[in-house]
Design a protein around this motif. Structure first.
Motif, PDB file in Angstrom:
ATOM      1  N   HIS A 204      31.039  -5.871  21.040  1.00 32.02           N
ATOM      2  CA  HIS A 204      30.740  -5.407  22.457  1.00 32.02           C
ATOM      3  C   HIS A 204      29.484  -6.266  23.030  1.00 32.02           C
ATOM      4  O   HIS A 204      28.944  -7.124  22.228  1.00 32.02           O
ATOM      5  CB  HIS A 204      30.075  -3.980  22.321  1.00 32.02           C
ATOM      6  N   TRP A 205      29.267  -6.063  24.287  1.00 32.33           N
ATOM      7  CA  TRP A 205      28.122  -6.527  25.215  1.00 32.33           C
ATOM      8  C   TRP A 205      27.288  -5.547  25.315  1.00 32.33           C
ATOM      9  O   TRP A 205      27.680  -4.357  25.741  1.00 32.33           O
ATOM     10  CB  TRP A 205      28.512  -7.082  26.357  1.00 32.33           C
ATOM     11  N   ARG A 207      23.072  -4.443  27.153  1.00 34.09           N
ATOM     12  CA  ARG A 207      22.123  -4.823  28.049  1.00 34.09           C
ATOM     13  C   ARG A 207      21.119  -4.052  28.025  1.00 34.09           C
ATOM     14  O   ARG A 207      21.557  -2.681  28.033  1.00 34.09           O
ATOM     15  CB  ARG A 207      22.888  -4.975  29.378  1.00 34.09           C
ATOM     16  N   GLU A 280      20.426  -9.486  27.110  1.00 31.22           N
ATOM     17  CA  GLU A 280      21.781  -8.967  26.913  1.00 31.22           C
ATOM     18  C   GLU A 280      22.018  -9.505  25.336  1.00 31.22           C
ATOM     19  O   GLU A 280      21.570 -10.550  25.100  1.00 31.22           O
ATOM     20  CB  GLU A 280      22.464  -9.660  27.721  1.00 31.22           C
ATOM     21  N   TRP A 281      22.880  -8.961  24.722  1.00 26.89           N
ATOM     22  CA  TRP A 281      23.364  -9.380  23.506  1.00 26.89           C
ATOM     23  C   TRP A 281      24.806  -9.216  23.190  1.00 26.89           C
ATOM     24  O   TRP A 281      25.281  -8.247  24.086  1.00 26.89           O
ATOM     25  CB  TRP A 281      22.799  -8.570  22.210  1.00 26.89           C
ATOM     26  N   TYR A 282      25.472 -10.006  22.498  1.00 25.12           N
ATOM     27  CA  TYR A 282      26.870  -9.954  22.027  1.00 25.12           C
ATOM     28  C   TYR A 282      27.198  -9.852  20.476  1.00 25.12           C
ATOM     29  O   TYR A 282      26.350 -10.790  19.794  1.00 25.12           O
ATOM     30  CB  TYR A 282      27.770 -11.086  22.553  1.00 25.12           C
ATOM     31  N   ARG A 291      25.251 -13.541  20.211  1.00 21.10           N
ATOM     32  CA  ARG A 291      24.827 -14.320  21.218  1.00 21.10           C
ATOM     33  C   ARG A 291      23.578 -13.383  21.876  1.00 21.10           C
ATOM     34  O   ARG A 291      23.634 -12.071  21.828  1.00 21.10           O
ATOM     35  CB  ARG A 291      25.758 -14.819  22.312  1.00 21.10           C
ATOM     36  N   GLU A 298      21.092 -17.938  28.263  1.00 17.60           N
ATOM     37  CA  GLU A 298      21.551 -17.646  26.697  1.00 17.60           C
ATOM     38  C   GLU A 298      20.394 -18.533  26.216  1.00 17.60           C
ATOM     39  O   GLU A 298      20.190 -19.517  26.237  1.00 17.60           O
ATOM     40  CB  GLU A 298      23.089 -18.377  26.561  1.00 17.60           C
ATOM     41  N   ASN A 344      32.997  -6.065  28.264  1.00 22.58           N
ATOM     42  CA  ASN A 344      32.855  -7.256  28.905  1.00 22.58           C
ATOM     43  C   ASN A 344      31.279  -7.126  29.134  1.00 22.58           C
ATOM     44  O   ASN A 344      30.404  -6.378  29.208  1.00 22.58           O
ATOM     45  CB  ASN A 344      33.627  -7.076  30.122  1.00 22.58           C
ATOM     46  N   GLN A 345      30.969  -8.496  29.379  1.00 24.18           N
ATOM     47  CA  GLN A 345      29.509  -8.776  29.846  1.00 24.18           C
ATOM     48  C   GLN A 345      29.135  -8.084  30.874  1.00 24.18           C
ATOM     49  O   GLN A 345      29.859  -8.196  32.084  1.00 24.18           O
ATOM     50  CB  GLN A 345      29.267 -10.236  29.803  1.00 24.18           C
TER      51      GLN A 345
END
Length: 349
Positions: A204-205, A207, A280-282, A291, A298, A344-345
């Protein structure tokens, strides 16, 4: 990230336009809020009607009513402005009353009442109308209490919570945020299950918006303050929003696990200030990938793919709020707001 090892086991608000009575020369009218052109003396005029109220959230302050005609002494009073209940900035000043025989303008009407509204969009939370897999703008619950849907997270070093709960003194959207504060090592955070997210839990993304007290507490020369803000919990904990601050006030970002065996930290290129910021992270557990973004940029130094040392596992919950690993010289306070997780982001807008 030296020195971070723990003993752990595991909008602007609008203001009414100000106005004042202007002195007319030869009877010439002033600008908005100043006295108008002079009138032949007569009986004292009556005040103008009240200006219409502004529309909530979008309009400027209501314009003042037109002043009555000038009297013998030229003291026609300006009308009172209409109230504006919106969050927009009030800019229209009340129109001044018309002057009397001496050419002195009447008093301008007062500006509209300032509407409520703050950073991030007034009293509306950020989750309204959104379809994210998980979204919490912390707009429900009682001040000082744990937000609904969350539980206390007290695992660090057997410590108990000292300072985490809903607060109204700061917020990114709406009227409340999650506040985490301490000046001793320990855990001031809450936990939310990710079981309802299905596959999104492990790919997932995410925030979150955060704000650190200003000025932020700084460690002594040669020391650091390591503070985790958000972490995903599975077999072990993956700290996905994690910082280390040094004595000059700059901080780095890191991806961290409880035994400090992973991973690389970024350069010390950031500093805490008095503003709200976006992190934010992924994550992708199957690819052992991560990420990280701060305010839309980033931080590639701490991203990775295929890193077994990250110990990623199926995530069952998220912890939000701070873990403090060192003793700050004064209370280290952080506010969190507008958490979202999706496939999604999400972005910071």
């Amino acid at each position: 990230m030296a020195g971070c090892t723990s003993s752990e086991s595991g909008p602007k608000t609008g203001t009414g336009g100000a106005s004042s009575g202007g002195n007319s020369a030869g009877g010439s009218g002033g600008t908005t809020g100043s006295g108008g052109s002079s009138d032949v003396g007569g009986t004292t005029g009556t005040g103008g009607t009240t200006g219409a109220a502004g529309t909530a959230g979008t309009t400027t302050a209501g314009a003042g009513g037109q002043g009555g005609g000038g009297g013998t002494a030229g003291t026609g009073a300006g009308g009172t402005a209409g109230a504006s209940t919106g969050g927009g900035a009030g800019t229209a000043a009340g129109q001044g009353g018309r002057g009397g025989a001496a050419g002195r303008g009447g008093a301008g009407g007062t500006g509209g009442v300032v509407g409520s509204g703050g950073a991030g969009g007034g009293t509306t939370g950020a989750c309204a109308g959104k379809t994210y897999k998980l979204c919490d703008d912390f707009e429900t619950g009682n001040t000082g209490s744990i937000p609904p849907g969350w539980t206390a997270l007290n695992g660090y070093g057997g410590d108990s919570m000292r300072g985490v709960g809903l607060a109204t003194d700061e917020h990114h959207s709406g009227a409340m945020a999650l506040k985490s504060s301490s000046m001793v090592p320990g855990e001031q955070r809450v936990q939310h299950s990710l079981s309802a997210l299905g596959a999104t839990a492990t790919k997932h993304w995410g925030r979150i918006f955060y704000k650190v007290i200003s000025p932020s507490p700084k460690p002594a020369n040669g020391a650091v303050i390591h503070v985790t803000m958000a972490a995903l919990q599975g077999t072990t904990e993956n700290r996905v929003v994690d910082t280390v601050e040094q004595s000059n006030g700059t901080h780095q970002w890191i991806f961290n696990v409880p035994d400090d065996s992973c991973c690389t930290g970024s350069s010390y290129n950031w500093s805490f200030d008095a503003s709200w910021h976006c992190a934010e992270w992924y994550v992708d557990v199957s690819a052992q990938a991560y990420r990280f973004f701060t305010d839309g940029m980033e931080v590639t130094q701490i991203g990775f793919t295929g890193k077994a040392a990250a110990k990623m596992s199926n995530y069952t919950s998220i912890g939000l709020g701070a873990i403090f690993y060192q003793t700050p010289p004064s209370p280290f306070t952080i506010w969190f707001d507008d958490l979202a997780i999706d496939d999604n982001q999400i972005g910071c807008n």
